[in-house]
Write a protein that holds these residues in place. Structure first.
Motif, PDB file in Angstrom:
ATOM      1  N   ALA A  57       0.826  -1.215   0.000  1.00 34.17           N
ATOM      2  CA  ALA A  57       0.000   0.000   0.000  1.00 34.17           C
ATOM      3  C   ALA A  57       0.856   1.258   0.000  1.00 34.17           C
ATOM      4  O   ALA A  57       0.474   2.280  -0.585  1.00 34.17           O
ATOM      5  CB  ALA A  57      -0.931  -0.017   1.213  1.00 34.17           C
ATOM      6  N   TRP A  58       2.030   1.206   0.651  1.00 35.79           N
ATOM      7  CA  TRP A  58       2.930   2.363   0.718  1.00 35.79           C
ATOM      8  C   TRP A  58       3.320   2.817  -0.693  1.00 35.79           C
ATOM      9  O   TRP A  58       3.289   4.019  -1.002  1.00 35.79           O
ATOM     10  CB  TRP A  58       4.160   1.995   1.535  1.00 35.79           C
ATOM     11  N   VAL A  59       3.681   1.874  -1.531  1.00 35.10           N
ATOM     12  CA  VAL A  59       4.075   2.209  -2.913  1.00 35.10           C
ATOM     13  C   VAL A  59       2.915   2.883  -3.652  1.00 35.10           C
ATOM     14  O   VAL A  59       3.096   3.892  -4.347  1.00 35.10           O
ATOM     15  CB  VAL A  59       4.523   0.944  -3.664  1.00 35.10           C
ATOM     16  N   LEU A  60       1.712   2.349  -3.478  1.00 33.92           N
ATOM     17  CA  LEU A  60       0.548   2.908  -4.169  1.00 33.92           C
ATOM     18  C   LEU A  60       0.211   4.304  -3.650  1.00 33.92           C
ATOM     19  O   LEU A  60      -0.132   5.207  -4.437  1.00 33.92           O
ATOM     20  CB  LEU A  60      -0.653   1.968  -3.997  1.00 33.92           C
ATOM     21  N   LEU A  61       0.305   4.503  -2.337  1.00 35.09           N
ATOM     22  CA  LEU A  61       0.032   5.821  -1.759  1.00 35.09           C
ATOM     23  C   LEU A  61       1.033   6.859  -2.242  1.00 35.09           C
ATOM     24  O   LEU A  61       0.664   7.984  -2.601  1.00 35.09           O
ATOM     25  CB  LEU A  61       0.042   5.743  -0.230  1.00 35.09           C
ATOM     26  N   ALA A  62       2.311   6.492  -2.241  1.00 35.44           N
ATOM     27  CA  ALA A  62       3.351   7.441  -2.656  1.00 35.44           C
ATOM     28  C   ALA A  62       3.154   7.877  -4.107  1.00 35.44           C
ATOM     29  O   ALA A  62       3.447   9.029  -4.469  1.00 35.44           O
ATOM     30  CB  ALA A  62       4.732   6.819  -2.471  1.00 35.44           C
ATOM     31  N   SER A  63       2.642   6.989  -4.942  1.00 32.30           N
ATOM     32  CA  SER A  63       2.454   7.320  -6.357  1.00 32.30           C
ATOM     33  C   SER A  63       1.379   8.386  -6.569  1.00 32.30           C
ATOM     34  O   SER A  63       1.315   9.019  -7.631  1.00 32.30           O
ATOM     35  CB  SER A  63       2.096   6.056  -7.150  1.00 32.30           C
ATOM     36  N   LEU A  64       0.523   8.609  -5.563  1.00 35.14           N
ATOM     37  CA  LEU A  64      -0.525   9.625  -5.701  1.00 35.14           C
ATOM     38  C   LEU A  64       0.045  11.032  -5.812  1.00 35.14           C
ATOM     39  O   LEU A  64      -0.618  11.939  -6.338  1.00 35.14           O
ATOM     40  CB  LEU A  64      -1.480   9.556  -4.501  1.00 35.14           C
ATOM     41  N   ALA A  65       1.267  11.225  -5.321  1.00 36.45           N
ATOM     42  CA  ALA A  65       1.892  12.543  -5.428  1.00 36.45           C
ATOM     43  C   ALA A  65       2.042  12.967  -6.885  1.00 36.45           C
ATOM     44  O   ALA A  65       2.082  14.171  -7.189  1.00 36.45           O
ATOM     45  CB  ALA A  65       3.253  12.530  -4.736  1.00 36.45           C
ATOM     46  N   SER A  82       3.086   8.561   4.047  1.00 34.52           N
ATOM     47  CA  SER A  82       1.975   7.859   4.706  1.00 34.52           C
ATOM     48  C   SER A  82       2.289   6.402   5.021  1.00 34.52           C
ATOM     49  O   SER A  82       1.695   5.825   5.945  1.00 34.52           O
ATOM     50  CB  SER A  82       0.718   7.921   3.834  1.00 34.52           C
ATOM     51  N   GLY A  83       3.203   5.794   4.267  1.00 32.21           N
ATOM     52  CA  GLY A  83       3.570   4.411   4.555  1.00 32.21           C
ATOM     53  C   GLY A  83       4.119   4.239   5.954  1.00 32.21           C
ATOM     54  O   GLY A  83       3.945   3.184   6.573  1.00 32.21           O
ATOM     55  N   THR A 128       5.048  16.023  10.518  1.00 33.06           N
ATOM     56  CA  THR A 128       4.110  14.916  10.707  1.00 33.06           C
ATOM     57  C   THR A 128       4.726  13.592  10.271  1.00 33.06           C
ATOM     58  O   THR A 128       4.648  12.576  10.990  1.00 33.06           O
ATOM     59  CB  THR A 128       2.821  15.181   9.910  1.00 33.06           C
ATOM     60  N   VAL A 129       5.361  13.574   9.101  1.00 35.65           N
ATOM     61  CA  VAL A 129       5.983  12.349   8.595  1.00 35.65           C
ATOM     62  C   VAL A 129       7.113  11.895   9.519  1.00 35.65           C
ATOM     63  O   VAL A 129       7.286  10.685   9.768  1.00 35.65           O
ATOM     64  CB  VAL A 129       6.502  12.554   7.155  1.00 35.65           C
ATOM     65  N   SER A 130       7.870  12.840  10.058  1.00 29.16           N
ATOM     66  CA  SER A 130       8.964  12.495  10.991  1.00 29.16           C
ATOM     67  C   SER A 130       8.426  11.797  12.230  1.00 29.16           C
ATOM     68  O   SER A 130       9.022  10.821  12.717  1.00 29.16           O
ATOM     69  CB  SER A 130       9.733  13.751  11.383  1.00 29.16           C
ATOM     70  N   SER A 131       7.297  12.271  12.739  1.00 29.04           N
ATOM     71  CA  SER A 131       6.727  11.631  13.935  1.00 29.04           C
ATOM     72  C   SER A 131       6.201  10.239  13.609  1.00 29.04           C
ATOM     73  O   SER A 131       6.297   9.328  14.430  1.00 29.04           O
ATOM     74  CB  SER A 131       5.614  12.502  14.522  1.00 29.04           C
ATOM     75  N   TRP A 132       5.654  10.044  12.402  1.00 28.40           N
ATOM     76  CA  TRP A 132       5.216   8.701  11.994  1.00 28.40           C
ATOM     77  C   TRP A 132       6.410   7.738  11.941  1.00 28.40           C
ATOM     78  O   TRP A 132       6.303   6.586  12.376  1.00 28.40           O
ATOM     79  CB  TRP A 132       4.556   8.760  10.621  1.00 28.40           C
ATOM     80  N   ALA A 133       7.516   8.206  11.403  1.00 27.35           N
ATOM     81  CA  ALA A 133       8.703   7.350  11.300  1.00 27.35           C
ATOM     82  C   ALA A 133       9.200   6.937  12.683  1.00 27.35           C
ATOM     83  O   ALA A 133       9.608   5.783  12.898  1.00 27.35           O
ATOM     84  CB  ALA A 133       9.806   8.071  10.525  1.00 27.35           C
TER      85      ALA A 133
END
Length: 466
Positions: free
Chosen positions: A105-113, A144-145, A203-208
Motif C-alpha cells: 500500500a505504501w508504494v501505491l500511496l506514494a504514487s498519488l503525489a 503515509s507508509g 508529521t511524517v517524521s513523527s510517523w517514522a
C-alpha cells in the motif's frame, strides 16, 4: 441506579474494562488530534491561505490512507479473536501479514503525489490555495507508509487489549512533532522557514519515529516465545487472503466516510475562502471530540472481538453498550462546550495576515457552525460505537455498504445537486451533513439490534486452547 452503575463497573466487559482498553486509545487518538490541532493553529497563525489549504489536502490524503489503514488495522480484530480463543501462537503471523500489506500500500500511496497538481486544479480552489494543497498533500502521501506500518505493528497491543503502549508511543510522537512543527513552519533555530511544507515534514517524521518505537516494544524475545512475533515472519497466503476478505470492506467503509467529508470540504471551498476557513476551523475543533471517540470505536471492536472469540454473545452485547455509555458522556460534554464557548475556541485560529474585523466575520460564522456540530455529536457516538461493535464481530460487509450508500445517496448526491443545481448555501450544505450523520447512527443501531452479527465465524473452528 447507583447499584446498577457499580455492577456495570465491576462485571466483565463493563465500564472498568472499557476504560482499561479504551482510555489509552482515547489518549492515543487524542494525542494525534492534539498534533493535528496544533499543526493547524501554527498554520492559521502563519497564513490564512495555509489554514485554508491544510484541511482539504489532509482530508484527501486521509481518504486513501484510512482506506489502507482500515484494511491493515483490521488485523487487531483477528488478534482479539485469536486472543479470546487462547490461540496465542497464531498472533505473530497476523502482525506480519498486516506489515506485508502495508508495504504494498505504501508504494501505491506514494504514487498519488504524481497526480496531486492536476487533481487540485480540478477541485478549483484559488490558485494560491492550490499550490499549498499540492505541497502538503505530496509530502503526506509519500510519507503515509510510515503511518501505515507503525499502525500495523501497534495493532499487536490493540488486539490484546493492552493498549497502554499505544498511548505511550503516541504521546512521545506528539512531543516530537509539536516543537518540530513550530520550528519547520516558522524557520526557528537552524531550520529554514518552510510554511505548510514544514508541517508535512514534521508529521511524517513523527510517523517514522512511531515505527521505531513500536518495533522495539513488539519484536522482543518474550513476545516471540508466547505469540511467535519473530518466528512467524513468513507470508501466509491463506491467512492473508482471509484478512483481506474482512479487512477490505473495513477499509472501504473508512474510504467512503472520509471521502464524503472530503467532498463536503471541497464543495464548501467553492463558496469562498471565508466559508472554507470557517468550516475548516470548526471541523478542526470538532476533531477534539470526534477522534478520541474513534478510540472508543476501536475499543468496541476489540472487546466484542475478544468476546466473540470465546463465542460469548452476551458479553459482546455488554461490551458494546458499556462503550456506548462512555462515548455518549464524552460527546455530550463536548457538544455543550461547543455551544457555550465558541469564541474562546475559535480565537486560537486567528491568522496573522488578516485584521481583527475580518476574523470577527469568520468567528460569527463559526459560532453557528459549532452549534450544528453540537447537534450531531450524540449521533456520531452512536454510529461509531455500533459500527465498531459490528466490525469486531466480523460484520464488515454490512458496515461497508451502509456507509457507502449513506455517503453517496445521503450526502454526496444531494450535496452536489443542492450546490450546483439549486445554488444551496453554507447552512443548507451543513444541514445535509447533519442528516447524513443521523442516518449513519440509525443504520448502525438497527443492524446491531437485529443480531445477525452474532452468527459470523471469522477464525478457524478449532477447539479453544483455554
Amino acid at each position: 441506579m447507583l447499584s446498577r452503575l457499580k455492577r456495570r463497573w465491576k462485571e466483565p466487559f463493563g465500564y472498568r474494562d472499557v476504560l482499561n482498553v479504551g482510555l489509552p486509545l482515547v489518549v492515543s487518538l487524542g494525542s494525534t488530534t492534539a498534533m493535528e490541532f496544533t499543526d493547524r493553529i501554527f498554520l492559521s497563525n502563519y497564513s490564512l491561505i495555509s489554514i485554508a489549504a491544510a484541511l482539504p489536502a489532509a482530508m484527501v490524503n486521509l481518504v486513501f490512507l484510512l482506506f489502507a489503514m482500515g484494511i491493515s488495522a483490521y488485523s487487531s480484530v483477528f488478534i482479539a479473536q485469536y486472543y479470546g480463543a487462547c490461540k496465542y501462537e497464531k498472533i505473530g503471523s497476523v502482525v506480519w501479514q498486516a506489515i506485508y500489506f502495508c508495504c504494498i500500500a505504501w508504494v501505491l500511496l506514494a504514487s498519488l503525489a504524481l497526480v496531486a497538481e492536476p487533481f487540485f486544479a480540478f477541485v478549483g480552489h484559488a490558485p494560491e490555495v492550490q499550490r499549498e494543497e499540492v505541497v502538503y498533500f505530496s509530502i503526506l502521501t509519500v510519507g503515509s507508509g510510515c503511518a501505515l506500518v507503525a499502525n500495523a505493528i501497534g495493532c499487536f497491543f490493540t488486539g490484546l487489549g493492552k493498549t497502554r503502549p499505544n498511548m505511550v508511543v503516541n504521546v512521545i510522537a506528539v512531543i516530537i512533532n509539536i516543537p518540530l512543527d513550530y520550528m519547520l513552519i516558522n524557520g526557528v533555530w537552524f531550520f529554514p522557514e518552510m510554511g505548510i511544507a514544514g508541517a508535512g515534514l514534521a508529521t511524517v517524521s513523527s510517523w517514522a519515529m512511531q515505527i521505531v518505537m513500536y518495533a522495539m516494544l513488539v519484536f522482543t524475545r518474550k513476545n516471540d516465545t508466547v505469540y511467535n512475533v519473530i518466528r512467524a515472519w513468513r507470508f501466509n497466503k491463506n491467512l492473508f487472503l482471509r484478512m483481506m476478505r474482512y479487512g477490505i470492506p473495513s477499509g472501504l467503509n473508512n474510504f467512503f466516510d472520509v471521502f464524503a467529508f472530503t467532498m463536503f470540504i471541497m464543495v464548501i471551498g467553492r463558496l469562498g475562502e471565508v466559508e472554507l476557513a470557517a468550516s475548516n476551523i470548526v471541523l478542526s475543533i470538532n476533531s477534539l471530540a470526534f477522534l478520541p471517540v474513534v478510540g472508543l470505536n476501536i475499543a468496541a471492536s476489540i472487546l466484542v472481538g475478544q468476546a466473540m472469540g470465546r463465542k460469548d454473545v452476551g458479553q459482546a452485547t455488554v461490551a458494546a453498550h458499556s462503550v456506548l455509555h462512555v462515548a455518549l458522556l464524552w460527546m455530550g460534554t463536548f457538544g455543550a462546550i461547543f455551544i457555550l464557548f465558541p469564541y474562546e475556541l475559535t480565537s486560537l485560529f486567528k491568522p496573522a495576515d488578516i485584521s481583527a474585523e475580518q476574523f470577527a466575520n469568520i468567528q460569527s460564522m463559526c459560532q453557528i457552525l459549532l452549534a450544528y456540530v453540537a447537534l450531531f455529536c450524540i449521533q456520531d457516538a452512536i454510529a461509531l460505537v455500533f459500527f465498531g461493535s459490528l466490525k469486531g464481530a466480523g460484520d464488515t460487509m454490512y458496515v461497508m455498504w451502509a456507509i457507502a450508500i449513506c455517503a453517496t445517496l445521503g450526502l454526496g448526491v444531494p450535496m452536489f445537486i443542492g450546490r450546483f443545481v439549486f445554488d444551496a448555501g453554507l447552512h443548507v450544505l451543513w444541514g445535509m451533513l447533519i442528516a447524513y450523520v443521523c442516518t449513519l447512527a440509525l443504520a448502525a443501531y438497527l443492524r446491531f439490534r437485529g443480531g445477525k452479527w452474532q452468527h459470523i465465524q471469522m477464525i478457524e473452528q478449532e477447539p479453544s486452547s483455554c
